[in-house]
Write a protein that holds these residues in place. Structure first.
Motif, mmCIF file in Angstrom:
data_model
loop_
_atom_site.group_PDB
_atom_site.id
_atom_site.type_symbol
_atom_site.label_atom_id
_atom_site.label_comp_id
_atom_site.label_asym_id
_atom_site.label_seq_id
_atom_site.Cartn_x
_atom_site.Cartn_y
_atom_site.Cartn_z
ATOM 1 N N SER A 19 0.834 -1.201 0.000
ATOM 2 C CA SER A 19 0.000 0.000 0.000
ATOM 3 C C SER A 19 0.866 1.246 0.000
ATOM 4 C CB SER A 19 -0.921 0.002 1.216
ATOM 5 O OG SER A 19 -0.180 0.032 2.410
ATOM 6 N N GLY A 20 0.379 2.262 -0.747
ATOM 7 C CA GLY A 20 1.088 3.528 -0.843
ATOM 8 C C GLY A 20 1.123 4.006 -2.284
ATOM 9 N N THR A 21 1.837 5.085 -2.507
ATOM 10 C CA THR A 21 1.936 5.645 -3.862
ATOM 11 C C THR A 21 3.368 6.072 -4.146
ATOM 12 O OG1 THR A 21 1.414 7.873 -3.082
ATOM 13 C CG2 THR A 21 -0.429 6.548 -3.853
ATOM 14 N N GLY A 22 3.687 6.150 -5.419
ATOM 15 C CA GLY A 22 4.989 6.640 -5.852
ATOM 16 C C GLY A 22 6.166 5.880 -5.267
ATOM 17 N N GLY A 23 5.955 4.592 -4.973
ATOM 18 C CA GLY A 23 7.035 3.797 -4.394
ATOM 19 C C GLY A 23 7.227 4.020 -2.907
ATOM 20 N N THR A 24 6.345 4.811 -2.280
ATOM 21 C CA THR A 24 6.443 5.087 -0.847
ATOM 22 C C THR A 24 5.374 4.291 -0.112
ATOM 23 O OG1 THR A 24 7.251 7.307 -1.296
ATOM 24 C CG2 THR A 24 6.404 6.882 0.916
ATOM 25 N N LYS A 44 -0.148 0.262 5.441
ATOM 26 C CA LYS A 44 -1.441 -0.414 5.606
ATOM 27 C C LYS A 44 -1.339 -1.907 5.288
ATOM 28 C CE LYS A 44 -4.008 3.784 4.866
ATOM 29 N NZ LYS A 44 -4.484 4.685 3.851
ATOM 30 N N PHE A 45 -0.617 -2.254 4.228
ATOM 31 C CA PHE A 45 -0.352 -3.661 3.922
ATOM 32 C C PHE A 45 0.881 -3.755 3.042
ATOM 33 C CE2 PHE A 45 -3.796 -2.188 1.112
ATOM 34 C CZ PHE A 45 -3.283 -2.410 -0.149
ATOM 35 N N ILE A 52 -6.470 -9.928 1.732
ATOM 36 C CA ILE A 52 -6.524 -8.688 2.499
ATOM 37 C C ILE A 52 -7.986 -8.286 2.625
ATOM 38 C CG2 ILE A 52 -5.824 -6.265 2.601
ATOM 39 C CD1 ILE A 52 -3.372 -7.049 0.883
ATOM 40 N N THR A 53 -8.428 -8.035 3.855
ATOM 41 C CA THR A 53 -9.802 -7.606 4.104
ATOM 42 C C THR A 53 -9.843 -6.091 4.177
ATOM 43 O OG1 THR A 53 -10.227 -9.629 5.354
ATOM 44 C CG2 THR A 53 -11.781 -7.812 5.661
ATOM 45 N N PHE A 54 -10.764 -5.499 3.417
ATOM 46 C CA PHE A 54 -10.919 -4.048 3.379
ATOM 47 C C PHE A 54 -12.161 -3.663 4.181
ATOM 48 C CE2 PHE A 54 -8.119 -5.018 -0.082
ATOM 49 C CZ PHE A 54 -7.212 -3.970 -0.079
ATOM 50 N N GLN A 63 -4.408 2.918 -2.624
ATOM 51 C CA GLN A 63 -3.511 2.754 -3.757
ATOM 52 C C GLN A 63 -2.429 1.774 -3.337
ATOM 53 O OE1 GLN A 63 -2.324 6.737 -4.851
ATOM 54 N NE2 GLN A 63 -4.166 6.992 -6.081
ATOM 55 N N TYR A 64 -1.984 0.973 -4.297
ATOM 56 C CA TYR A 64 -0.940 -0.005 -4.000
ATOM 57 C C TYR A 64 -0.049 -0.196 -5.219
ATOM 58 C CZ TYR A 64 -4.054 -3.310 -6.386
ATOM 59 O OH TYR A 64 -4.851 -3.939 -7.303
ATOM 60 N N PHE A 65 1.089 -0.840 -4.986
ATOM 61 C CA PHE A 65 2.078 -1.025 -6.047
ATOM 62 C C PHE A 65 2.911 -2.256 -5.741
ATOM 63 C CE2 PHE A 65 3.852 1.579 -2.717
ATOM 64 C CZ PHE A 65 5.155 1.131 -2.567
ATOM 65 N N CYS A 66 3.756 -2.644 -6.697
ATOM 66 C CA CYS A 66 4.743 -3.696 -6.469
ATOM 67 C C CYS A 66 6.060 -3.003 -6.133
ATOM 68 C CB CYS A 66 4.905 -4.579 -7.706
ATOM 69 S SG CYS A 66 6.214 -5.826 -7.529
ATOM 70 N N ALA A 67 6.604 -3.287 -4.970
ATOM 71 C CA ALA A 67 7.843 -2.648 -4.528
ATOM 72 C C ALA A 67 9.044 -3.107 -5.359
ATOM 73 C CB ALA A 67 8.077 -2.934 -3.050
ATOM 74 N N ILE A 68 8.899 -4.195 -6.093
ATOM 75 C CA ILE A 68 9.993 -4.716 -6.918
ATOM 76 C C ILE A 68 9.920 -4.153 -8.335
ATOM 77 C CG2 ILE A 68 11.060 -6.823 -7.824
ATOM 78 C CD1 ILE A 68 9.714 -8.300 -5.418
ATOM 79 N N HIS A 69 8.702 -3.976 -8.843
ATOM 80 C CA HIS A 69 8.486 -3.517 -10.222
ATOM 81 C C HIS A 69 7.629 -2.253 -10.175
ATOM 82 C CE1 HIS A 69 8.923 -7.960 -10.255
ATOM 83 N NE2 HIS A 69 9.872 -7.636 -11.110
ATOM 84 N N ALA A 70 8.276 -1.106 -10.231
ATOM 85 C CA ALA A 70 7.630 0.198 -10.010
ATOM 86 C C ALA A 70 6.481 0.507 -10.973
ATOM 87 C CB ALA A 70 8.666 1.309 -10.091
#
Length: 131
Positions: A84-89, A93-94, A106-108, A115-122
């Motif tokens: 969870s987060g944006t812009g690699g930050t 939250k998860f 993951i229960t919401f 917003q979420y992302f892959c920390a390995i593949h930006a």
């Protein structure tokens, strides 16, 4: 002959089911009423899936009801994260790491936009809106 039998059996089962239901007209009237809220709650408890494939989250944008369990499944050969987060930050939250073939749930529970992302593949990003 075998093909004809294979095709006839499902039809016979459907016909018998229809006859059995029609023979008991009170069965439907004794069923509990389902409110829109109960239907939404049932859908939320069943959850939904986000597939990680081709270095992307699919669907990348998702809207769910409060209480929905989202299963993230990694169908790629590479390891990914659901962070969870944006812009690699990371926002804390998860943050789940998924190896090839791995999955996490993951229960919401709180309405809002996640917003979420892959920390390995930006380039891999997604958004879940909880109503």
């Amino acid at each position: 002959m075998r093909l004809a039998l294979r095709l006839a059996i499902p039809g016979a089962i459907a016909a018998l089911t229809f006859i059995a239901c029609a023979a008991n007209p009170t069965a439907a009237s004794n069923a509990p009423a389902t409110s829109a809220a109960a239907t939404k709650s049932a859908a939320a408890s069943q959850g939904t899936t986000v597939d990680i494939k081709g270095f992307a989250f699919a669907p990348a944008t998702l809207t769910v009801a409060k209480g929905t369990v989202v299963t993230f499944t990694n169908s790629d050969a590479a390891t990914h994260t659901v962070t969870s987060g944006t812009g690699g930050t990371k926002d804390g939250k998860f943050d789940e790491r998924l190896e090839q073939g791995g999955a996490t749930k993951i229960t919401f529970d709180t309405p809002g936009t996640y917003q979420y992302f892959c920390a390995i593949h930006a380039s891999m990003k997604g958004t879940i809106t909880v109503q």
